[in-house]
Design a protein around this motif. Sequence first.
Motif, PDB file in Angstrom:
ATOM      1  N   GLY A 341       0.835  -1.191   0.000  1.00  0.00           N
ATOM      2  CA  GLY A 341       0.000   0.000   0.000  1.00  0.00           C
ATOM      3  C   GLY A 341       0.871   1.243   0.000  1.00  0.00           C
ATOM      4  N   VAL A 342       0.361   2.317   0.554  1.00  0.00           N
ATOM      5  CA  VAL A 342       1.126   3.569   0.576  1.00  0.00           C
ATOM      6  C   VAL A 342       1.934   3.708   1.862  1.00  0.00           C
ATOM      7  CG1 VAL A 342      -0.492   4.732  -0.946  1.00  0.00           C
ATOM      8  CG2 VAL A 342      -0.862   4.826   1.521  1.00  0.00           C
ATOM      9  N   GLN A 343       1.622   2.885   2.864  1.00  0.00           N
ATOM     10  CA  GLN A 343       2.327   2.980   4.137  1.00  0.00           C
ATOM     11  C   GLN A 343       3.628   2.204   4.105  1.00  0.00           C
ATOM     12  OE1 GLN A 343      -0.231   1.615   7.263  1.00  0.00           O
ATOM     13  NE2 GLN A 343      -1.840   3.144   6.873  1.00  0.00           N
ATOM     14  N   GLY A 344       4.686   2.789   4.667  1.00  0.00           N
ATOM     15  CA  GLY A 344       5.918   2.047   4.891  1.00  0.00           C
ATOM     16  C   GLY A 344       5.865   1.388   6.254  1.00  0.00           C
ATOM     17  N   GLY A 345       6.932   0.713   6.602  1.00  0.00           N
ATOM     18  CA  GLY A 345       6.977   0.031   7.885  1.00  0.00           C
ATOM     19  C   GLY A 345       7.888  -1.168   7.833  1.00  0.00           C
ATOM     20  N   ALA A 346       7.614  -2.145   8.698  1.00  0.00           N
ATOM     21  CA  ALA A 346       8.483  -3.310   8.833  1.00  0.00           C
ATOM     22  C   ALA A 346       7.810  -4.539   8.237  1.00  0.00           C
ATOM     23  CB  ALA A 346       8.815  -3.559  10.294  1.00  0.00           C
ATOM     24  N   VAL A 347       8.620  -5.317   7.501  1.00  0.00           N
ATOM     25  CA  VAL A 347       8.226  -6.666   7.095  1.00  0.00           C
ATOM     26  C   VAL A 347       8.952  -7.619   8.036  1.00  0.00           C
ATOM     27  CG1 VAL A 347       8.304  -8.399   5.268  1.00  0.00           C
ATOM     28  CG2 VAL A 347       7.865  -6.000   4.687  1.00  0.00           C
ATOM     29  N   ILE A 348       8.177  -8.390   8.792  1.00  0.00           N
ATOM     30  CA  ILE A 348       8.750  -9.251   9.833  1.00  0.00           C
ATOM     31  C   ILE A 348       8.474 -10.704   9.476  1.00  0.00           C
ATOM     32  CG2 ILE A 348       8.721  -9.837  12.286  1.00  0.00           C
ATOM     33  CD1 ILE A 348       7.657  -6.991  12.813  1.00  0.00           C
ATOM     34  N   ALA A 349       9.533 -11.538   9.575  1.00  0.00           N
ATOM     35  CA  ALA A 349       9.399 -12.975   9.317  1.00  0.00           C
ATOM     36  C   ALA A 349       9.851 -13.752  10.547  1.00  0.00           C
ATOM     37  CB  ALA A 349      10.239 -13.374   8.109  1.00  0.00           C
ATOM     38  N   HIS A 350       9.125 -14.823  10.851  1.00  0.00           N
ATOM     39  CA  HIS A 350       9.459 -15.673  11.993  1.00  0.00           C
ATOM     40  C   HIS A 350       9.332 -17.114  11.547  1.00  0.00           C
ATOM     41  CE1 HIS A 350       8.518 -17.107  16.353  1.00  0.00           C
ATOM     42  NE2 HIS A 350       9.794 -17.310  16.007  1.00  0.00           N
TER      43      HIS A 350
END
Length: 813
Positions: A341-350
């Motif tokens: 989308g238009v928001q940035g942020g964190a992609v987190i994998a576990h």
Amino acid sequence: MKFLFAVIGVLLLSAASAQQQACPVNSNFSLKDLTHWAAYTGTFVNQSRTGGPKQLYDSTMGAPLGTLGVSSISEYQLPSVTGIRVITLPGIDQFGGFATIPNVNGYQYTSSLLLGSTQISRGAAGGGPGGYIRGISYQINVPSSPSTQPYTMTYAYAMVLENGQHNTTNQPWFTATLSTHDSVITCASPQYVLPTYNDAAGNGGGATLDTAAAKASGFALSREPSPNPNPNGQNGGHLQDVWWKGWTEVTFDLSPYRGQQVVLTFEADNCVPGGHFAYAYIALRKTCDGLLISGDTVACTGSTLIYSIPALGGARYAWSVPGDWSVISGSDSNILKVIPGVQGGAVIAHEINSCANLQDELDVTTTPPTIPGTLSGNAEVCSQNNSSVITLSGNLGSVLNWLASTDGGSSWSTVPDTTGQYVAQNLTRTTMYEAVVRHGSSCAVDSSTAVKITVDPKSVGGTLSPPDQQVCTGQTKGATLSLNGNVGSVVNWLTSPDGTNWSGFTPADTDSTYNIVGLVATTDYRVLVKSGVCPVDSSSISVAHLLPALFPEATAEPADTTICYGTPATLNATILIGTNYAWSNASTLTNQGNGIISATPLTIRATARPLRFTNYVLTITNAGCPNPLIDTFAVHVFPRVIVSAGNDTAIVMNQPLQLQATANDPRDVFVWSPALGLSNPDIANPVALLDAETDSITYMVKATSPQGCTSTADIRVVIFKTQPDIFVPNAFTPGLATNNRFRPIAPGLASMQYFRVYNRYGQLVFSTSVVGQGWDGYLNGKLMPADSYVWMVKGLTYKGKTILKKGTMVLIR
């Protein structure tokens, strides 16, 4: 000063931590050799997977018995064949078609190792050693950092195994083993073999492959046959029974073994008897600092992106993405497909399994999607020496390159220019251009609107023909100049009395031909030609020489006329100037004259009777003038009207007779005459009803075509003053002009069932059921002899009564 010491302390701590997290030296073959890896080769004891001779290669020694600086090792006691080899250049595996240096989950490996070959031994057949064994191992000294800090290693493997048709334990296989001093870490130690149903007798061949289980393990059948003859068969053919498995990654966490030593071993074994091969590829990542997410750190809004992590055997996966992102697939796997989308942020994998419990976070910003923009600069130029500026505007993203097409956009070629303005120079063909734009590496590539540079070929004036001609005084036709070989359109014709001073026609003449009329002096002609925006070019010069002799003069009409088939056309001509004349197609002309003009004016009224379209050409000459006057009369001929009234017939009095006229054009109209006894004389099929007062009558039918052309036909009708009957003659004379056909006369008969003739021996010599048909005296092409013949006839009258008669007649010769 205290602050400076603190900074130095942090830097030293970070450097120490980074060093402790570094991967073992050359574990990923970065030195392009086997340094720090131990290796071994060997063979099985025939018919046994355990035991057998081996050659060990020490990781602390150089060649010939060590691996320091060594990039390849031969198969056991086979110096000509390599069994272990470091791969540093990209390639494609011949059986699986996969890359020999992989890109897995978005990570590009830089080198790999080939373990094994297609070489086989013949232990099964000859009683010698069994299959080849090859292996490498690395002693990993796990750094002694806190066990809470992950220390991970990732390796990838791919393999090619030939089905030996043995019981599973004797098949070719590949194993990876991660072991401590007292145990095997099973989650990082896969083993692959082509499974069978174990239905072979003893250690020989003949076992059935469990294809479903092989495919479930990720194997696929290669299209390439084995390079080795089949040792299990009698004919030794090359079987298409080689299976491959593409690249798979394994990640394991060694943090529980901080301060300890573990050993990573890879081994590829041929089948135990030795007649079927195995080889594998191994590659290792160069990062060991925990889990790393592969993917774009700048995400393009609205595009489809993939984020991935190395796979763990039997692991569970969980992902987290910014709130307005859409997950397409992979939320429970190591490969996540999303639409940002238009928001940035964190992609987190576990990910977690019995070997590791790992997590990574990747900070991602977003960027708008590519806007390819608009090109301006449409232009029209002349071929070769030209220059056009094309400008891109309104784009969001960088120009990757430009595209050019010279076939209207069906195919495009790349122009290596990354600027927003392109100068198209020295074009020789009309060319379309587009700019290829992309806004960041994660956005889709798009192309701009197109511009078109129309390239006009250079103007070519061409050639005037004839280059030189004589024109008679007063000539009005036959002196035509034609322009050939020009490139471009005619701008105007020019004339000159002396070849130096030229003047153009007013108004301009843009035709490619010119008929010289009213010439008063010898004159030069040329043509100006222009192709698009290119400069004007001039044609060659044609000279018209004026002669004092007069050009023939005449009037002729009609130029075109149309006649009905078989009717005449009058061709009129009045010759005012001339000494002789001639006609073409004179064989269908009358009254055309003798060709000599003794005095003028001479009037000719020729009659033409062509049967098809014909051009009659009248050629008139005048003494002293080499150019004839030619007039053409085009005579068109309508198709012939072909009409039929039917065959002559006989009826009885008061018997209705159906007449039927036909013609070759269904649009024709018909008129019958006389109208005596006819139901309607103005139709094609009137009914005639005649009484006893009429002995016979001939009806004529006239057919008129849509063009007004006519033709006639007639039919004779004889009226018998009897009831319907069949009359048969008693003799006939075949071969003569009259009475040469033996047939019944059947007035009042509606149909004939049969009319048959037999010879004295009962042989049928003639038969018909058509009223009016008869026998010509021949049988099978041979005239029958004079003799008596028997006839039989049966028919049905128009009142429905049956008439049956028979008798004899004489054939006279």
